[in-house]
Design a protein around this motif. Structure first.
Motif, mmCIF file in Angstrom:
data_model
loop_
_atom_site.group_PDB
_atom_site.id
_atom_site.type_symbol
_atom_site.label_atom_id
_atom_site.label_comp_id
_atom_site.label_asym_id
_atom_site.label_seq_id
_atom_site.Cartn_x
_atom_site.Cartn_y
_atom_site.Cartn_z
ATOM 1 N N HIS A 4 0.816 -1.212 0.000
ATOM 2 C CA HIS A 4 0.000 0.000 0.000
ATOM 3 C C HIS A 4 0.855 1.270 0.000
ATOM 4 N N LEU A 5 2.046 1.209 0.532
ATOM 5 C CA LEU A 5 2.915 2.381 0.550
ATOM 6 C C LEU A 5 3.527 2.637 -0.830
ATOM 7 N N TRP A 6 3.648 1.606 -1.637
ATOM 8 C CA TRP A 6 4.304 1.703 -2.943
ATOM 9 C C TRP A 6 3.294 1.703 -4.086
ATOM 10 N N GLY A 7 2.084 2.135 -3.781
ATOM 11 C CA GLY A 7 1.060 2.285 -4.807
ATOM 12 C C GLY A 7 0.258 3.544 -4.543
ATOM 13 N N TYR A 8 -0.265 4.136 -5.605
ATOM 14 C CA TYR A 8 -1.077 5.344 -5.460
ATOM 15 C C TYR A 8 -2.416 4.988 -4.823
ATOM 16 N N LYS A 9 -2.852 5.781 -3.856
ATOM 17 C CA LYS A 9 -4.152 5.570 -3.229
ATOM 18 C C LYS A 9 -5.239 5.821 -4.278
ATOM 19 N N PRO A 10 -6.283 4.996 -4.287
ATOM 20 C CA PRO A 10 -7.371 5.204 -5.250
ATOM 21 C C PRO A 10 -8.006 6.591 -5.134
ATOM 22 N N THR A 11 -7.941 7.189 -3.946
ATOM 23 C CA THR A 11 -8.548 8.504 -3.720
ATOM 24 C C THR A 11 -7.614 9.674 -4.029
ATOM 25 N N SER A 12 -6.380 9.385 -4.486
ATOM 26 C CA SER A 12 -5.389 10.451 -4.697
ATOM 27 C C SER A 12 -5.657 11.307 -5.927
ATOM 28 N N THR A 66 2.390 7.871 -0.038
ATOM 29 C CA THR A 66 2.424 9.067 0.800
ATOM 30 C C THR A 66 1.643 10.218 0.153
ATOM 31 N N ILE A 67 1.203 10.019 -1.087
ATOM 32 C CA ILE A 67 0.484 11.067 -1.802
ATOM 33 C C ILE A 67 -0.972 11.099 -1.353
ATOM 34 N N LYS A 68 -1.377 12.282 -0.905
ATOM 35 C CA LYS A 68 -2.755 12.494 -0.460
ATOM 36 C C LYS A 68 -3.632 12.888 -1.647
ATOM 37 N N ALA A 69 -3.110 13.771 -2.516
ATOM 38 C CA ALA A 69 -3.911 14.248 -3.640
ATOM 39 C C ALA A 69 -3.017 14.769 -4.761
#
Length: 117
Positions: A4-12, A66-69
């Motif tokens: 999960h840390l090495w992938g973009y969050k679906p909500t980003s 670590t990307i929020k948006a």
């Protein structure tokens, strides 16, 4: 490593294949630099950020998780870390560490312990 840390969050708001080079990077407490390089590789996605004079011209590697948006209109990426957390991260050498699994594991441990969300 935690995937999960090495992938973009679906909500980003990140779109696979989007060119993020040159985007500004904002920590929770201010600007940290601009994206110099990035990867969308599944399980190993990241940003390499040129911090300019902020931390003496160093580059840092930020796992995509670590990307929020991602704000494509303003070409800005927001991360869920403080400037100090980024500044104190394990030293990065883009010629040695970009694809190094050992370095990624070190970053995984560091950033997992500093997550804000």
């Amino acid at each position: 490593m935690s995937d999960h840390l090495w992938g973009y969050k679906p909500t980003s708001g990140h779109t696979a294949g989007a060119d993020l080079i040159g985007y500004s990077v904002e920590a929770t407490d201010g600007s940290v630099g601009k994206v110099d390089k990035h990867s969308d590789e599944v399980g190993s996605a990241y940003l390499v950020v040129d911090t300019g004079v902020w931390i003496f011209g160093k580059d840092v590697l930020l796992p995509a998780g670590t990307i929020k948006a991602v704000d494509t209109e303003n070409r800005t990426i927001f991360v869920d870390l403080t400037k100090d957390q980024i500044k104190d991260s394990p030293e990065f050498d883009k010629h040695k560490h970009t694809g190094d699994p050992g370095y990624h594991a070190q970053l995984d441990s560091y950033y997992t312990s500093h997550r804000l969300t």
